[in-house]
Design an enzyme around this catalytic site. Structure first.
Site, short mmCIF file in Angstrom:
data_model
loop_
_atom_site.label_atom_id
_atom_site.label_comp_id
_atom_site.label_asym_id
_atom_site.label_seq_id
_atom_site.Cartn_x
_atom_site.Cartn_y
_atom_site.Cartn_z
N TYR A 285 -30.90 -8.43 -36.17
CA TYR A 285 -31.20 -9.22 -35.81
C TYR A 285 -31.83 -9.17 -34.94
O TYR A 285 -32.12 -9.09 -34.02
CB TYR A 285 -31.57 -11.15 -36.46
CG TYR A 285 -31.92 -11.77 -35.15
CD1 TYR A 285 -32.73 -12.22 -35.81
CD2 TYR A 285 -31.23 -12.34 -34.28
CE1 TYR A 285 -34.12 -12.95 -35.88
CE2 TYR A 285 -32.41 -13.72 -33.34
CZ TYR A 285 -33.10 -13.38 -33.67
OH TYR A 285 -34.41 -14.83 -33.80
N GLU A 292 -38.90 -5.29 -30.64
CA GLU A 292 -40.28 -6.28 -30.62
C GLU A 292 -40.36 -6.71 -28.82
O GLU A 292 -41.54 -6.29 -28.55
CB GLU A 292 -40.15 -8.10 -30.82
CG GLU A 292 -39.96 -7.50 -32.50
CD GLU A 292 -39.51 -8.97 -32.70
OE1 GLU A 292 -39.27 -10.60 -31.71
OE2 GLU A 292 -39.26 -9.36 -34.39
#
Length: 361
Positions: A285, A292
């Protein structure tokens, strides 16, 4: 000439429907227990009052019993449960009036007839109350339809992300392809999976699943913003190596998440999959969020230069809100969202994999 057989200490108690026998033998081996002609025959090797020996006894019951006793062996004792054929209270256990020397009342479980009747009445009332509560709960006529939808949804998503993961792995590590054509190879499938994932928001809103709404919205909004707006509108970003790593981390996470939920729909829990579901996100994660952020940082100069998606406001100052400025604000929100989701995922992991609380006696 064989000596007299050794008898263990046996303690007994009763209820209206059952008899309880507790045989004081530890480390019991090869117990032979049978009821024939209303007589209980017991023979077993274990450690009792006379040390490690073979112990045996017989009990002829006062009234008729079922011929199949239930035996449970523990390290310290052996417990036998015998069902009475008729529900009533016996004045004694054995047919003979004089109680055998090896037999004594089990005061840990002993109840007199009035107490036993009260216990039986409480159990019946509890059963009736439970049936009343269950009858008040409305049955969901669409239960099987909902379950079927959730199974199919999770299966389709699992197959979609599996295709992305396998395709990227084969192209890079077996065929030796470069990072730069990742988007053009798997974009259509990623578009499909991320569009379909919007159904998770709807499922949370209508209560079809118990997933909290805010973490679900935050994750889907972030992914779809990057996929459809940043990558979908800028050809310059589609050939960046960061796209490969971002898609790779996304797909690995979903390879564990969707099968876990699919099996949960049919009441199956596979412990290795549960562990992966609530552990793999710890490295993946943050790495996914980092890719991103890198993707957004690399796109900001392109949006500033092209002015794409910029919003001009009709006012005397002729102010234009640059889309690149909104992306900079989103970067801050991205890391705040990472903290919120990380805390949510950590609570889930603690709930499913944390140490079980022992019941206090």
């Amino acid at each position: 000439m064989a000596g007299p057989s050794l008898r263990p200490h046996v303690y007994w108690a009763q209820r209206h429907r059952e008899l309880y026998l507790r045989v004081e033998l530890s480390d019991v081996q090869n117990p032979d227990i049978a009821i024939t002609d209303n007589v209980l025959h017991f023979r077993a090797q274990g450690h009792g009052a006379k040390g490690d020996n073979i112990y045996e006894f017989q009990i002829e019951f006062l009234e008729a019993v079922e011929p199949k006793p239930v035996c449970r062996v523990t390290q310290r004792q052996l417990n036998i449960t015998v069902q009475k054929k008729e529900s009533n209270w016996w004045e004694r256990l054995t047919k003979q009036e004089k109680r055998p020397l090896f037999l004594a009342p089990d005061f840990d479980r002993w109840l007199d007839e009035s107490d036993a009747e009260m216990e039986l009445k409480e159990k019946e009332e509890e059963k009736i109350n439970k049936m009343k509560i269950e009858s008040r709960v409305p049955k969901d006529p669409f239960k099987h339809l909902k379950k079927g939808y959730l199974i199919m949804y999770n299966l389709v998503q699992f197959l979609g992300f599996s295709w992305i993961f396998v395709n990227m792995t084969v192209r890079l590590f077996i065929l030796g392809k470069s990072f730069y054509d990742t988007f053009h190879t798997v974009a259509d499938m990623m578009y499909f999976c991320q569009t379909l994932a919007l159904m998770e928001i709807m499922s949370s809103l209508i209560g079809l699943v118990r997933s909290p709404l805010i973490p679900t919205v935050m994750q889907l909004f972030g992914r779809n913003l990057i996929l459809f707006v940043v990558l979908g509108s800028l050809e310059e970003m589609q050939s960046k190596p960061v796209v490969f790593f971002m898609f790779y981390f996304w797909s690995i996470i979903e390879l564990f998440r969707y099968p876990y939920y699919m099996l949960s729909c049919i009441g199956i829990e596979w412990k290795p999959l549960t562990w992966l579901r609530y552990t793999a996100w710890i490295p993946l994660y943050p790495l996914g969020a980092l890719t991103e952020a890198v993707c957004i940082v690399q796109s900001i100069p392109v949006f500033s230069e092209t002015g794409k998606f910029s919003l001009g406001l009709p006012n005397p100052l002729n102010v234009t809100i640059q889309f690149s400025f909104l992306l900079q604000i989103y970067l801050i929100a991205l890391f705040l969202g990472v903290f919120v989701n990380f805390r949510h995922l950590y609570k889930q992991r603690k709930q499913h994999l944390g140490p079980k609380k022992r019941k206090m006696k």
